[in-house]
Enzyme design. Structure first.
Site, mmCIF file in Angstrom:
data_model
loop_
_atom_site.group_PDB
_atom_site.id
_atom_site.type_symbol
_atom_site.label_atom_id
_atom_site.label_comp_id
_atom_site.label_asym_id
_atom_site.label_seq_id
_atom_site.Cartn_x
_atom_site.Cartn_y
_atom_site.Cartn_z
ATOM 1 N N HIS A 22 8.570 0.022 -5.470
ATOM 2 C CA HIS A 22 7.337 0.771 -5.235
ATOM 3 C C HIS A 22 6.653 0.297 -3.955
ATOM 4 O O HIS A 22 6.623 -0.893 -3.648
ATOM 5 C CB HIS A 22 6.381 0.608 -6.416
ATOM 6 C CG HIS A 22 5.387 1.720 -6.514
ATOM 7 N ND1 HIS A 22 4.296 1.810 -5.669
ATOM 8 C CD2 HIS A 22 5.331 2.807 -7.335
ATOM 9 C CE1 HIS A 22 3.607 2.899 -5.976
ATOM 10 N NE2 HIS A 22 4.200 3.520 -6.976
ATOM 11 N N HIS A 23 6.089 1.251 -3.234
ATOM 12 C CA HIS A 23 5.420 0.926 -1.974
ATOM 13 C C HIS A 23 4.188 0.043 -2.200
ATOM 14 O O HIS A 23 3.746 -0.672 -1.294
ATOM 15 C CB HIS A 23 5.006 2.212 -1.252
ATOM 16 C CG HIS A 23 5.210 2.161 0.228
ATOM 17 N ND1 HIS A 23 4.965 1.019 0.981
ATOM 18 C CD2 HIS A 23 5.624 3.099 1.117
ATOM 19 C CE1 HIS A 23 5.219 1.268 2.247
ATOM 20 N NE2 HIS A 23 5.615 2.514 2.361
ATOM 21 N N ALA A 24 3.625 0.078 -3.409
ATOM 22 C CA ALA A 24 2.503 -0.812 -3.715
ATOM 23 C C ALA A 24 2.950 -2.260 -3.784
ATOM 24 O O ALA A 24 2.132 -3.174 -3.651
ATOM 25 C CB ALA A 24 1.867 -0.415 -5.049
#
Length: 475
Positions: free
Chosen positions: A144-146
């Site tokens: 995930h980009h988070a």
């Protein structure tokens, strides 16, 4: 348990952007030699690979942590240890009917990457693929980009993979998940942290008054960068490349030799990134012409810029800014396209546009979470950008998984609601690997665009050759 491992405002924005139509993970499709990853019967050694990955997780602690949200949305989520962590969920095996072709692997990758990650678990997955032709093994990675940005993703890969073929699996330290805070404790800690952030903001303002000359110089620098940022983002041209994004995806890979990129740089000037952008511009021009579309003078691209320093290379989270650049696709001459891009990127660096974007992103740390969510969702409707193009430097030497050499790796960047095409480039072992990720309905010709990338670079390379001859004649 402390609440210090909190998502940054930028990290949290990727959660707000996510929906069933727009999963917000980055990814990679890699291909490995298969001999060392299979047993004598030809079956993939899943248990051994899971043991290898599990033995490295203490080096990247967030890979065993899940999200915990703050009650009443009073703050950004935090990372807490997953007390039900299961390596078998995150390291998986799938297969293609033998002999699985390259096109079949791309289609499988698109199906896997189109599915959002489960937020109840640590936000990453590794899907190994057996059954490929020539006995090779595929790996479809999702993070995930988070949790990680593109550059940090390369660093994580070098933790999970090896630079030598024969590296023993060592016993990892014992891991016991730390207890998560109660909702009441998390809420109290968050309120206190937000009050501290406001105090820091006030302290910064007071510092301005105590050091007016130095601060004025810094403010002038940031203001100059912000002006460059604002002035560079008028409405992007409308083309068939953009549209409302659905759930169907397509993925395509293209390859450009890095030493040939170096030869173009030597003959025509510019950076590797300038040559890459010129290649993308030529490919997009070819595709619009093939579609019978009117070709605008330019397309607007967003180019992420890493803000990581040398001592931050294996820290997770997002430390990125952005530059907005016009690709001159209306120009038919490839040499002129490159020269235009070279001048534009040099100007943006001089204007420190990325610094202006970084300043605006940094200010979001003081925004209320609900306002941050509303702002992030507005990005889905932004009219300023036609597509995202990101170029990430990867390792120049081979990587191995359990002794199996990684042959290729094609990256993937997420789409937003009205950006139906993303192009990511990863250098590995003297080859630039282009990963083209798109809405399948908006881009049914994505395979042709992949071939356009390679053809556009060949055109640029051939166009540069006479320049060398001309300079030799003049000398």
């Amino acid at each position: 348990m402390t609440t210090t491992d909190r998502l940054s405002a930028l990290d949290a924005s990727f959660l707000h952007l996510e929906s069933a139509e727009t999963p917000m993970h980055v990814g990679t499709l890699a291909v490995f030699e298969g001999d060392r990853l299979t047993d004598p019967s030809g079956r993939f050694c899943l248990a051994a690979v899971r043991a290898l990955v599990a033995s490295r997780l203490h080096l990247i602690p967030r890979f065993r942590r899940r999200l915990m949200t703050v009650p009443f949305e009073q703050g950004r989520p935090i990372w807490v240890d997953d007390d039900h962590f299961d390596i078998s969920y995150h390291v998986r095996l799938t297969a293609l009917p033998k002999p699985g072709s390259w096109d079949e692997l791309l289609a499988l990758t698109a199906r896997i990457e189109a599915q959002p990650l489960d937020r109840r678990r640590p936000l990453w997955e590794l899907w190994f693929v057996e059954g490929l032709e020539a006995g090779r093994v595929g790996l479809v990675q999702k993070t995930h980009h988070a949790l990680v940005d593109g550059v940090a993703g390369v660093d994580v890969a070098t933790v999970l993979l090896d630079f030598e073929p024969d590296v023993p699996v060592v016993s990892p330290p014992t891991w016991s998940p730390a207890p998560s805070p109660s909702n009441a404790r998390l809420l109290a800690d968050t309120v206190m942290e937000r009050a501290t952030e406001r105090t820091e903001l006030i302290r910064t303002a007071r510092g301005v008054l105590r050091a007016p000359q130095r601060t004025a110089q810094q403010a002038n620098r940031v203001g100059h960068a912000l002006r460059s940022l604002v002035e560079s983002v008028p409405i992007a041209p409308r083309t068939s490349l953009r549209g409302a994004v659905g759930r169907r995806r397509a993925f395509v890979g293209a390859r450009v030799p890095l030493d040939e990129v170096g030869a173009v740089r030597h003959e025509l000037g510019g950076t590797v990134n300038d040559v890459v952008l010129a290649c993308v511009a030529g490919a997009l021009r070819r595709r619009l012409v093939a579609r019978g579309d009117a070709v605008p003078d330019h397309l607007r691209v967003l180019c992420p810029v890493s803000l990581r320093t040398g001592d931050q290379q294996q820290e997770l989270g997002n430390q990125i800014s952005a530059m907005f650049l016009d690709l001159p696709i209306g120009e038919s001459d490839p040499v002129t396209r490159l020269a235009t891009i070279r001048a534009a990127t040099a100007h943006l660096k001089e204007q420190e546009q990325a610094a202006g974007a970084a300043f605006l992103l940094g200010m979001t740390r003081y925004a209320a979470p609900t306002m941050l969510g509303m702002t992030a969702r507005l990005v889905h409707r932004q009219p300023f950008v036609n597509l995202v193009v990101t170029n990430v430097p990867g390792p120049p030497v081979p990587l191995y998984c359990m002794g199996a050499r990684m042959l290729e790796a094609f990256p993937l960047v997420p789409l937003s609601r009205n950006l139906g095409l993303g192009i990511a480039i990863l250098s590995y072992c003297n080859v630039l690997h282009f990963g083209l990720w798109a809405d399948a309905d908006l881009h049914p010709d994505l395979g042709e665009l992949g071939r356009d990338v390679e053809a556009a670079f060949a055109e640029l390379s051939q166009a540069g050759a006479p320049h060398a001859v001309d300079r030799g004649a003049v000398g």
